[in-house]
Design a protein around this motif. Structure first.
Motif, mmCIF file in Angstrom:
data_model
loop_
_atom_site.group_PDB
_atom_site.id
_atom_site.type_symbol
_atom_site.label_atom_id
_atom_site.label_comp_id
_atom_site.label_asym_id
_atom_site.label_seq_id
_atom_site.Cartn_x
_atom_site.Cartn_y
_atom_site.Cartn_z
ATOM 1 N N SER A 40 72.686 31.389 12.172
ATOM 2 C CA SER A 40 74.006 30.765 12.353
ATOM 3 C C SER A 40 74.937 31.780 13.013
ATOM 4 C CB SER A 40 74.587 30.301 11.011
ATOM 5 O OG SER A 40 74.764 31.394 10.143
ATOM 6 N N VAL A 41 75.713 31.315 13.997
ATOM 7 C CA VAL A 41 76.652 32.200 14.706
ATOM 8 C C VAL A 41 78.036 31.563 14.763
ATOM 9 C CG1 VAL A 41 74.855 33.333 16.085
ATOM 10 C CG2 VAL A 41 75.958 31.299 16.994
ATOM 11 N N PHE A 42 79.046 32.400 14.565
ATOM 12 C CA PHE A 42 80.439 31.912 14.577
ATOM 13 C C PHE A 42 81.357 33.086 14.835
ATOM 14 C CE2 PHE A 42 78.492 32.057 10.331
ATOM 15 C CZ PHE A 42 79.050 33.233 9.846
ATOM 16 N N GLY A 43 82.595 32.791 15.221
ATOM 17 C CA GLY A 43 83.568 33.839 15.523
ATOM 18 C C GLY A 43 84.131 34.464 14.262
ATOM 19 N N GLY A 44 85.016 35.458 14.470
ATOM 20 C CA GLY A 44 85.677 36.098 13.321
ATOM 21 C C GLY A 44 84.872 37.245 12.742
ATOM 22 N N VAL A 45 83.639 37.440 13.249
ATOM 23 C CA VAL A 45 82.805 38.564 12.806
ATOM 24 C C VAL A 45 82.221 39.229 14.059
ATOM 25 C CG1 VAL A 45 82.178 37.595 10.546
ATOM 26 C CG2 VAL A 45 80.776 37.053 12.535
ATOM 27 N N SER A 46 81.666 40.426 13.893
ATOM 28 C CA SER A 46 81.112 41.162 15.034
ATOM 29 C C SER A 46 79.995 40.382 15.719
ATOM 30 C CB SER A 46 80.588 42.514 14.536
ATOM 31 O OG SER A 46 79.865 43.137 15.570
ATOM 32 N N ILE A 47 80.011 40.409 17.043
ATOM 33 C CA ILE A 47 79.016 39.648 17.822
ATOM 34 C C ILE A 47 77.678 40.396 17.923
ATOM 35 C CG2 ILE A 47 79.615 40.537 20.124
ATOM 36 C CD1 ILE A 47 79.362 37.600 21.146
ATOM 37 N N GLN B 55 74.765 39.431 15.668
ATOM 38 C CA GLN B 55 74.319 38.075 16.032
ATOM 39 C C GLN B 55 73.440 38.126 17.288
ATOM 40 O OE1 GLN B 55 77.919 35.691 16.310
ATOM 41 N NE2 GLN B 55 78.168 35.629 14.091
ATOM 42 N N MET B 56 73.819 38.959 18.245
ATOM 43 C CA MET B 56 73.031 39.097 19.476
ATOM 44 C C MET B 56 71.632 39.630 19.159
ATOM 45 S SD MET B 56 75.942 40.725 21.967
ATOM 46 C CE MET B 56 74.941 40.949 23.419
ATOM 47 N N ILE C 129 66.014 27.554 15.356
ATOM 48 C CA ILE C 129 67.194 26.681 15.202
ATOM 49 C C ILE C 129 68.426 27.570 15.279
ATOM 50 C CG2 ILE C 129 68.419 25.040 13.719
ATOM 51 C CD1 ILE C 129 65.753 24.528 12.241
ATOM 52 N N LEU C 130 69.287 27.287 16.241
ATOM 53 C CA LEU C 130 70.548 28.013 16.326
ATOM 54 C C LEU C 130 71.672 27.080 15.899
ATOM 55 C CD1 LEU C 130 72.054 30.623 17.168
ATOM 56 C CD2 LEU C 130 72.367 29.587 19.415
ATOM 57 N N VAL C 131 72.399 27.483 14.855
ATOM 58 C CA VAL C 131 73.544 26.701 14.375
ATOM 59 C C VAL C 131 74.792 27.462 14.813
ATOM 60 C CG1 VAL C 131 74.580 25.539 12.391
ATOM 61 C CG2 VAL C 131 72.144 26.109 12.347
ATOM 62 N N ALA C 132 75.633 26.839 15.638
ATOM 63 C CA ALA C 132 76.711 27.602 16.280
ATOM 64 C C ALA C 132 78.024 26.841 16.348
ATOM 65 C CB ALA C 132 76.271 27.973 17.701
ATOM 66 N N THR C 133 79.117 27.605 16.327
ATOM 67 C CA THR C 133 80.421 27.038 16.674
ATOM 68 C C THR C 133 80.563 27.211 18.194
ATOM 69 O OG1 THR C 133 81.457 29.163 16.164
ATOM 70 C CG2 THR C 133 81.501 27.495 14.429
ATOM 71 N N PRO C 134 81.292 26.303 18.880
ATOM 72 C CA PRO C 134 81.304 26.308 20.352
ATOM 73 C C PRO C 134 81.762 27.620 20.992
ATOM 74 C CG PRO C 134 82.221 24.249 19.513
ATOM 75 C CD PRO C 134 82.041 25.153 18.337
ATOM 76 N N GLY C 135 82.874 28.193 20.511
ATOM 77 C CA GLY C 135 83.425 29.401 21.120
ATOM 78 C C GLY C 135 82.458 30.569 21.075
ATOM 79 N N ARG C 136 81.895 30.835 19.903
ATOM 80 C CA ARG C 136 80.974 31.951 19.763
ATOM 81 C C ARG C 136 79.689 31.738 20.569
ATOM 82 N NH1 ARG C 136 80.579 36.731 16.869
ATOM 83 N NH2 ARG C 136 82.733 36.756 17.607
ATOM 84 N N LEU D 185 79.428 30.214 23.436
ATOM 85 C CA LEU D 185 79.736 30.541 24.834
ATOM 86 C C LEU D 185 79.854 32.054 25.034
ATOM 87 C CD1 LEU D 185 82.215 27.658 25.705
ATOM 88 C CD2 LEU D 185 79.912 27.982 26.630
ATOM 89 N N ASP D 186 80.391 32.760 24.026
ATOM 90 C CA ASP D 186 80.446 34.231 24.092
ATOM 91 C C ASP D 186 79.033 34.804 24.232
ATOM 92 O OD1 ASP D 186 83.153 34.092 23.683
ATOM 93 O OD2 ASP D 186 83.076 34.605 21.547
ATOM 94 N N LEU D 187 78.117 34.287 23.425
ATOM 95 C CA LEU D 187 76.734 34.781 23.436
ATOM 96 C C LEU D 187 76.040 34.469 24.765
ATOM 97 C CD1 LEU D 187 75.836 33.786 19.787
ATOM 98 C CD2 LEU D 187 75.705 36.110 20.672
ATOM 99 N N ILE D 188 76.338 33.289 25.322
ATOM 100 C CA ILE D 188 75.748 32.907 26.623
ATOM 101 C C ILE D 188 76.264 33.863 27.706
ATOM 102 C CG2 ILE D 188 75.710 31.115 28.426
ATOM 103 C CD1 ILE D 188 75.797 29.023 26.107
ATOM 104 N N SER D 189 77.570 34.144 27.661
ATOM 105 C CA SER D 189 78.169 35.006 28.693
ATOM 106 C C SER D 189 77.613 36.437 28.619
ATOM 107 C CB SER D 189 79.695 35.031 28.575
ATOM 108 O OG SER D 189 80.071 35.739 27.415
ATOM 109 N N GLN D 190 77.121 36.830 27.447
ATOM 110 C CA GLN D 190 76.542 38.173 27.285
ATOM 111 C C GLN D 190 75.031 38.163 27.515
ATOM 112 O OE1 GLN D 190 78.197 41.040 25.747
ATOM 113 N NE2 GLN D 190 79.958 40.193 24.682
ATOM 114 N N ASN D 191 74.495 37.000 27.970
ATOM 115 C CA ASN D 191 73.041 36.837 28.183
ATOM 116 C C ASN D 191 72.220 37.128 26.933
ATOM 117 O OD1 ASN D 191 73.211 36.106 30.926
ATOM 118 N ND2 ASN D 191 73.532 38.264 31.463
ATOM 119 N N ALA D 192 72.806 36.811 25.771
ATOM 120 C CA ALA D 192 72.103 37.075 24.505
ATOM 121 C C ALA D 192 71.059 36.009 24.210
ATOM 122 C CB ALA D 192 73.112 37.142 23.363
ATOM 123 N N LEU D 193 71.177 34.840 24.873
ATOM 124 C CA LEU D 193 70.251 33.738 24.620
ATOM 125 C C LEU D 193 70.232 32.824 25.836
ATOM 126 C CD1 LEU D 193 72.031 30.895 23.914
ATOM 127 C CD2 LEU D 193 72.698 32.326 22.018
#
Length: 380
Positions: free
Chosen positions: A111-118, A121-122, A130-137, A139-147
């Motif tokens: 599970s990934v969500f904001g408010g904690v260190s990224i 999670q990366m 199964i990735l359970v995610a909030t939308p903002g976090r 997109l952060d992970l996608i922009s960092q090429n983490a997944l």
């Protein structure tokens, strides 16, 4: 539909065994309708309130589908569950982990969500099923090429009305543009409006439509009574009730975090296994507390109102109001944790002299008289 068993829903033996070990008795209506359709790989639209059992209605078939796939070490995510809040993200991941423990092929849920260190999670992304995610976090992970979402086969949009109300429409569209067009779509929402209708028509292909009406609390199924007690004797009375009753699970409500901690401290000191559940606890500590309570490892859970909204237990025998909530609505919500799924339950309130007027208002709003018992003859 009411008398259906999990075995009849098309789940395999491994999952049935996992369901039994997790103490699930019988499917909720939404599970009975959604699971067979999910396993046929249909798109699903579920209009269902919180607490209707929808999480297991998609997690169970997902786990079954993943059993037939090889474990992988890549960062390509096969199943994406999009949720509005960190609380729901953790809750969904916990349900998946609980069932996965009993399966031959362990399914990795993150599970990934904001408010904690990224960064942590990366680092977890490799081999995630199964990735359970909030939308903002996400997109952060996608922009960092983490997944990568280029191989997503199943997309679940949970509590979609809340996602849109929180202003995540653009983020959702961005995420959808990253996912293959050919996939299975599951959408759950508590309410339906025009914005959602538009989204459904563009997203879902000939979906199985399921509507679950909000459960109307039948207070007649709850055996309510109250004890008149002085403020200083509340603690001894609570311990007396717990020690002299044969309830296996007891949910105690307090009005503040401080009181919840004090109550737990006193219960433990007196040899009663208890754990606190409130907003000052970390997400991990809350998940652990709830898991221990649900599995019967801890007998007493002491919760505040806000945290208590995340508690969903099918057969909870007893709720105790150590302190009354501010509103009659909250009182009904609290006692509604018991007497569910047609089972009877008990609710006890500890009433001081100062509480009497407020307790009368609660009874009037609830249209139900609650017997007030004396504590004079009790050996506290």
């Amino acid at each position: 539909m009411k008398d259906m068993t999990f075995t009849e829903l098309g789940l395999n033996k491994q999952l049935i065994s996992a369901i039994e070990k997790a103490n699930y008795q019988k499917p909720y209506p939404i599970q009975a309708e959604a699971i067979p359709a999910f396993l046929k790989r249909q798109d699903i639209l579920g209009i269902a309130p919180t607490g209707s059992g929808k999480t297991a209605s998609y997690i169970l078939p997902i786990l079954q589908i993943l059993q037939n796939k090889k474990e992988h070490r890549s960062r390509n995510i096969p199943v994406l569950v999009l949720v509005p809040t960190r609380e729901l993200a953790s809750q969904v991941a916990q349900v998946a982990d609980n069932f996965s423990r009993f399966l031959e092929r362990r399914v990795k849920t993150v599970s990934v969500f904001g408010g904690v260190s990224i960064n942590p999670q990366m680092m977890k992304m490799n081999g995630t099923d199964i990735l359970v995610a909030t939308p903002g976090r996400l997109l952060d992970l996608i922009s960092q090429n983490a997944l990568s979402l280029s191989e997503v086969e199943i997309l679940v949009l949970d509590e979609m009305d809340k996602v849109l109300n929180m202003g995540f429409r653009e983020e959702v569209n961005q995420i959808l543009s990253e996912i293959p067009k050919k996939r299975q779509n599951i959408l759950f929402s508590a309410t339906m409006d025009e914005t959602l209708e538009e989204m459904i028509s563009s997203l879902l292909k000939d979906p199985k439509r399921i509507t679950i009406k909000p459960e109307v609390l039948d207070v007649d199924l709850i055996n309510q009574y109250a004890y008149r007690v002085s403020a200083e004797k509340k603690g001894p009375l609570l311990r007396y009730l717990i020690k002299n009753g044969n309830w296996t699970q007891i949910l105690v409500f307090t009005s503040s975090i401080r009181t919840a901690n004090n109550v737990v401290q006193k219960l433990v000191k007196n040899g009663i296994d208890a754990i606190a559940f409130h907003g000052d606890k970390s997400q991990g500590a809350r998940i652990e507390a709830l898991a221990r309570f649900k599995s019967g490892k801890t007998r007493v859970l002491v919760a505040t109102d806000l945290a208590g909204r995340g508690i969903d237990i099918q057969y909870l025998p007893l709720v105790i109001n150590f302190e009354l909530p501010r509103s009659p609505k909250d009182y009904v919500h609290r006692i509604g944790r018991t007497g569910r799924a047609g089972a009877t339950g008990e609710a006890i309130s500890l009433i001081t002299e100062e509480d009497l007027h407020h307790f009368k208002i609660i009874q009037k709003k609830m249209k139900k008289h609650v017997q007030l018992r004396s504590t004079d003859d009790l050996d506290l």
